[in-house]
Scaffold this motif. Structure first.
Motif, PDB file in Angstrom:
ATOM      1  N   SER A  30       0.789  -1.224   0.000  1.00 30.24           N
ATOM      2  CA  SER A  30       0.000   0.000   0.000  1.00 30.24           C
ATOM      3  C   SER A  30       0.825   1.279   0.000  1.00 30.24           C
ATOM      4  CB  SER A  30      -0.973   0.008   1.181  1.00 30.24           C
ATOM      5  OG  SER A  30      -0.271  -0.039   2.411  1.00 30.24           O
ATOM      6  N   VAL A  31       2.110   1.206   0.299  1.00 30.18           N
ATOM      7  CA  VAL A  31       2.934   2.413   0.347  1.00 30.18           C
ATOM      8  C   VAL A  31       3.765   2.601  -0.916  1.00 30.18           C
ATOM      9  CG1 VAL A  31       3.022   2.363   2.857  1.00 30.18           C
ATOM     10  CG2 VAL A  31       4.850   1.288   1.534  1.00 30.18           C
ATOM     11  N   TYR A  32       3.430   1.884  -1.979  1.00 27.29           N
ATOM     12  CA  TYR A  32       4.170   1.992  -3.228  1.00 27.29           C
ATOM     13  C   TYR A  32       3.320   2.583  -4.342  1.00 27.29           C
ATOM     14  CZ  TYR A  32       8.165  -0.571  -1.452  1.00 27.29           C
ATOM     15  OH  TYR A  32       9.275  -0.947  -0.737  1.00 27.29           O
ATOM     16  N   HIS A  33       3.906   3.548  -5.041  1.00 30.78           N
ATOM     17  CA  HIS A  33       3.327   4.014  -6.291  1.00 30.78           C
ATOM     18  C   HIS A  33       3.611   2.938  -7.342  1.00 30.78           C
ATOM     19  CE1 HIS A  33       2.851   7.783  -4.326  1.00 30.78           C
ATOM     20  NE2 HIS A  33       4.072   8.226  -4.519  1.00 30.78           N
ATOM     21  N   VAL A  34       2.713   2.763  -8.283  1.00 27.32           N
ATOM     22  CA  VAL A  34       2.871   1.747  -9.314  1.00 27.32           C
ATOM     23  C   VAL A  34       2.622   2.343 -10.690  1.00 27.32           C
ATOM     24  CG1 VAL A  34       2.043  -0.456 -10.208  1.00 27.32           C
ATOM     25  CG2 VAL A  34       2.234  -0.115  -7.749  1.00 27.32           C
ATOM     26  N   GLY A  50       0.062   5.386 -14.523  1.00 29.12           N
ATOM     27  CA  GLY A  50       0.568   5.290 -13.167  1.00 29.12           C
ATOM     28  C   GLY A  50      -0.522   5.589 -12.162  1.00 29.12           C
ATOM     29  N   ILE A  51      -0.334   5.099 -10.933  1.00 34.67           N
ATOM     30  CA  ILE A  51      -1.297   5.328  -9.867  1.00 34.67           C
ATOM     31  C   ILE A  51      -0.552   5.475  -8.548  1.00 34.67           C
ATOM     32  CG2 ILE A  51      -1.666   2.859  -9.442  1.00 34.67           C
ATOM     33  CD1 ILE A  51      -4.656   3.593  -8.932  1.00 34.67           C
ATOM     34  N   THR A  52      -0.965   6.435  -7.726  1.00 32.36           N
ATOM     35  CA  THR A  52      -0.323   6.670  -6.441  1.00 32.36           C
ATOM     36  C   THR A  52      -0.721   5.599  -5.439  1.00 32.36           C
ATOM     37  OG1 THR A  52      -2.132   8.137  -5.765  1.00 32.36           O
ATOM     38  CG2 THR A  52      -0.215   9.159  -6.807  1.00 32.36           C
ATOM     39  N   TRP A  53       0.009   5.532  -4.331  1.00 33.27           N
ATOM     40  CA  TRP A  53      -0.248   4.471  -3.352  1.00 33.27           C
ATOM     41  C   TRP A  53      -1.632   4.593  -2.738  1.00 33.27           C
ATOM     42  CZ3 TRP A  53      -1.108   4.761   1.953  1.00 33.27           C
ATOM     43  CH2 TRP A  53      -0.867   6.000   2.569  1.00 33.27           C
ATOM     44  N   ARG A  54      -2.147   5.801  -2.633  1.00 30.94           N
ATOM     45  CA  ARG A  54      -3.501   5.987  -2.110  1.00 30.94           C
ATOM     46  C   ARG A  54      -4.566   5.695  -3.165  1.00 30.94           C
ATOM     47  NH1 ARG A  54      -3.850   8.737   2.762  1.00 30.94           N
ATOM     48  NH2 ARG A  54      -1.952   9.823   3.437  1.00 30.94           N
ATOM     49  N   GLY A  55      -4.156   5.634  -4.410  1.00 31.56           N
ATOM     50  CA  GLY A  55      -5.105   5.429  -5.480  1.00 31.56           C
ATOM     51  C   GLY A  55      -5.920   6.664  -5.801  1.00 31.56           C
ATOM     52  N   LYS A  99       7.582   2.000  -6.939  1.00 35.20           N
ATOM     53  CA  LYS A  99       8.528   2.821  -6.192  1.00 35.20           C
ATOM     54  C   LYS A  99       7.882   3.252  -4.889  1.00 35.20           C
ATOM     55  CE  LYS A  99       7.383   7.081  -8.728  1.00 35.20           C
ATOM     56  NZ  LYS A  99       7.986   8.172  -9.552  1.00 35.20           N
ATOM     57  N   GLU A 100       8.706   3.644  -3.928  1.00 33.26           N
ATOM     58  CA  GLU A 100       8.229   4.004  -2.611  1.00 33.26           C
ATOM     59  C   GLU A 100       7.255   5.180  -2.671  1.00 33.26           C
ATOM     60  OE1 GLU A 100      11.344   4.788   0.116  1.00 33.26           O
ATOM     61  OE2 GLU A 100      10.032   4.838   1.872  1.00 33.26           O
ATOM     62  N   GLY A 101       6.120   5.010  -2.007  1.00 27.76           N
ATOM     63  CA  GLY A 101       5.093   6.028  -2.023  1.00 27.76           C
ATOM     64  C   GLY A 101       5.337   7.199  -1.091  1.00 27.76           C
ATOM     65  N   MET A 102       6.420   7.162  -0.318  1.00 24.95           N
ATOM     66  CA  MET A 102       6.734   8.270   0.577  1.00 24.95           C
ATOM     67  C   MET A 102       7.108   9.529  -0.203  1.00 24.95           C
ATOM     68  SD  MET A 102       6.514   7.492   3.856  1.00 24.95           S
ATOM     69  CE  MET A 102       7.665   8.593   4.669  1.00 24.95           C
ATOM     70  N   TYR A 103       7.598   9.354  -1.403  1.00 25.75           N
ATOM     71  CA  TYR A 103       8.046  10.484  -2.206  1.00 25.75           C
ATOM     72  C   TYR A 103       6.884  11.100  -2.970  1.00 25.75           C
ATOM     73  CZ  TYR A 103      12.516   8.372  -1.125  1.00 25.75           C
ATOM     74  OH  TYR A 103      13.595   7.842  -0.463  1.00 25.75           O
ATOM     75  N   PRO A 104       6.948  12.415  -3.173  1.00 28.42           N
ATOM     76  CA  PRO A 104       5.859  13.105  -3.873  1.00 28.42           C
ATOM     77  C   PRO A 104       5.642  12.555  -5.279  1.00 28.42           C
ATOM     78  CG  PRO A 104       7.277  14.691  -2.772  1.00 28.42           C
ATOM     79  CD  PRO A 104       7.989  13.369  -2.713  1.00 28.42           C
ATOM     80  N   ALA A 105       4.392  12.454  -5.654  1.00 27.67           N
ATOM     81  CA  ALA A 105       4.039  11.999  -6.991  1.00 27.67           C
ATOM     82  C   ALA A 105       3.673  13.200  -7.848  1.00 27.67           C
ATOM     83  CB  ALA A 105       2.875  11.023  -6.933  1.00 27.67           C
ATOM     84  N   THR A 106       4.343  13.328  -8.973  1.00 27.69           N
ATOM     85  CA  THR A 106       4.051  14.379  -9.929  1.00 27.69           C
ATOM     86  C   THR A 106       3.921  13.750 -11.301  1.00 27.69           C
ATOM     87  OG1 THR A 106       6.350  14.881 -10.504  1.00 27.69           O
ATOM     88  CG2 THR A 106       5.434  15.995  -8.572  1.00 27.69           C
ATOM     89  N   VAL A 107       3.398  14.500 -12.251  1.00 29.88           N
ATOM     90  CA  VAL A 107       3.262  13.974 -13.596  1.00 29.88           C
ATOM     91  C   VAL A 107       4.634  13.613 -14.159  1.00 29.88           C
ATOM     92  CG1 VAL A 107       3.330  16.270 -14.674  1.00 29.88           C
ATOM     93  CG2 VAL A 107       2.246  14.365 -15.871  1.00 29.88           C
ATOM     94  N   GLN A 108       5.656  14.359 -13.757  1.00 24.28           N
ATOM     95  CA  GLN A 108       7.000  14.094 -14.241  1.00 24.28           C
ATOM     96  C   GLN A 108       7.584  12.828 -13.630  1.00 24.28           C
ATOM     97  OE1 GLN A 108       6.125  17.147 -12.960  1.00 24.28           O
ATOM     98  NE2 GLN A 108       5.972  18.313 -14.855  1.00 24.28           N
TER      99      GLN A 108
END
Length: 129
Positions: A30-34, A50-55, A99-108
């Motif tokens: 649950s803490v990983y972006h995919v 792509g999808i963030t860990w929170r979905g 990748k680890e979801g602790m890091y900010p998710a951006t379009v880039q």
């Protein structure tokens, strides 16, 4: 260590649909972006979705927007890629990455293959005319 296994690839005719699955194990899923990436013969690997860990946020390449949908069911440690209206140009090996979801998710960052630490072996998607 994190392991990812893709499944659901196959042969379909243009206009058809496939649903790819990515099963993740080895760490707290649950803490990983995919993200999903693909690579066609003779071409570089490219970002698909792509999808963030929170979905709560999803990202798509322009070439698949409106046709593909990424989703996740954390209780099953699985991320899905629903592919509708498949075209011959969608033919490629599709890879699931995390990748680890602790890091900010951006379009880039979500679209940058180099930022993903864990990768699956890929599943072949073939689209015929």
């Amino acid at each position: 260590q994190v392991q990812l296994v893709e499944s659901g690839g196959g042969l379909v005719q243009a206009g058809g649909s496939l649903r790819l699955s990515c099963a993740v194990s080895g760490r707290t899923f649950s803490v990983y972006h995919v993200g999903w990436f693909r690579q066609a013969p003779g071409k570089e690997r490219e970002f698909v979705a792509g999808i963030t860990w929170r979905g709560d946020s999803t990202y798509y390449a322009d070439s698949v927007k409106g046709r593909f949908t990424i989703s996740r069911v954390n209780a099953k440690n699985t991320v899905y890629l629903q592919m509708n209206g498949l075209k011959p140009e969608d033919m490629a090996v599709y890879y699931c990455a995390a990748k680890e979801g602790m890091y900010p998710a951006t379009v880039q960052t979500m679209g940058a293959a180099r930022t993903y630490a864990y990768w699956g072996q890929g599943t072949q998607v073939t689209v015929s005319s």
